[in-house]
Scaffold this active site. Structure first.
Site, short mmCIF file in Angstrom:
data_model
loop_
_atom_site.label_atom_id
_atom_site.label_comp_id
_atom_site.label_asym_id
_atom_site.label_seq_id
_atom_site.Cartn_x
_atom_site.Cartn_y
_atom_site.Cartn_z
N ASP A 248 5.83 1.40 8.33
CA ASP A 248 4.55 1.15 9.56
C ASP A 248 3.26 0.42 8.98
OD1 ASP A 248 2.71 3.43 8.70
OD2 ASP A 248 4.49 4.37 8.41
N ASP B 93 0.29 1.74 9.01
CA ASP B 93 -0.81 3.07 8.93
C ASP B 93 -1.22 2.70 10.20
OD1 ASP B 93 -1.77 4.98 7.26
OD2 ASP B 93 -3.70 4.12 7.18
#
Length: 290
Positions: free
Chosen positions: A210, A212
């Site tokens: 991802d 973050d």
């Protein structure tokens, strides 16, 4: 030189290794308590391999509760010389996209609740962490990634946070901007410090799941999406591990980076002043110099 034995610490999503010959789960006792799980031993590409799931099979250990000292001690007791650590991470860089792997070479340690060393009062030691990963082993991981068709970024700074919560937006912006971190995770520290104290060559692979929470187009971390990417990353990680023995080969000389001699001049406590009980606990980690 002795035989090369590859250790693999599997992070989130990586709980086993496919294709091991003579595979056997072994329970290893350590003076630091039990490791995360039994250790899976066998041969891969003709080379001895030891695998340990960092969170345990079924993911039972939180990042703060992983028995890091016991894990490294157990791997050392089984003869591991070269340790590759696989873990999930968030990315602070647009070009380090979900599904990519990052070959970490530097760390910023923000953990606060974990024992960080095998050494303590009664046997004090200071190892160098200026360059906390092994260039020789990193080169082998790079070749294995190429053979496995994995997208691998050659360098990156890993910020280790305590967790288990993910970052606030303010933290995320600070880490990627002012601090210059590239990826963020919860488990590579104190693992890297302990691997150096145990004189192991160490190379961490961070699997991006991802962005973050800093990325405007992606928003906060979505656990369902993280799990989806984790599943895909696990398959790629297993392909990389399968290619690693051929890429690494046998080590004919001492480690050029000195990883296998990290304790050579590190122990400060005079022999007559060392705590006997602590020295006994250090038999696997530091027995070579004690």
């Amino acid at each position: 030189m002795g035989d090369t034995i590859i250790g693999i610490i599997g992070g989130s999503g990586v709980y086993e290794i496919d294709g091991l010959e003579d595979a056997e789960w072994q329970v290893v006792d350590t003076p630091w308590g039990p490791p995360s799980d039994a250790l899976l031993t066998g041969r891969l590409g003709g080379m001895r391999v030891v695998f340990l799931p960092r969170h345990g099979r079924g993911h039972v250990h939180s990042p703060s509760d992983v028995p890091y000292r016991a894990n490294i001690d157990a791997l050392k007791r089984l003869g591991v010389t070269d340790l590759v650590s696989v873990s999930a991470c968030g990315s602070f860089r647009e070009e380090m996209a979900p599904g990519d792997f990052v070959l970490v070479d530097q760390f910023i340690d923000r953990t606060v609740a974990r024992p960080k060393s095998f050494f303590a009062s009664g046997c004090v030691a200071h190892v160098s962490l200026a360059h906390p990963t092994c260039d020789r082993l990193r080169g082998a991981v790079t070749r294995a990634a190429e053979a496995a068709g994995v997208t691998l970024h050659a360098r990156g700074t890993y910020l280790a946070m305590e967790g288990p919560q993910f970052s606030t937006l303010a933290e995320s912006e600070m880490y990627r901007g002012h601090w210059g971190a590239d990826v963020i995770g919860m488990t590579n520290m104190p693992e890297a410090r302990l691997a150096r104290e145990a004189e192991l060559c160490y190379a961490p692979i961070a699997m991006v799941t991802d962005y973050d929470c800093w990325h405007e187009a992606h928003g906060a971390v979505d656990v369902a999406e993280v799990i989806r990417v984790l599943t895909a990353n696990a398959s790629a990680a297993k392909a990389l591990v399968k290619a690693l023995p051929g890429a690494l080969g046998a080590r004919e000389t001492p480690c050029p980076a000195g990883c296998d001699r990290a304790l050579e001049h590190a122990i400060m406590t005079a022999p007559t002043m060392r705590d006997a009980a602590l020295v006994e606990k250090l038999d696997a980690v530091a027995g070579r110099v004690l």
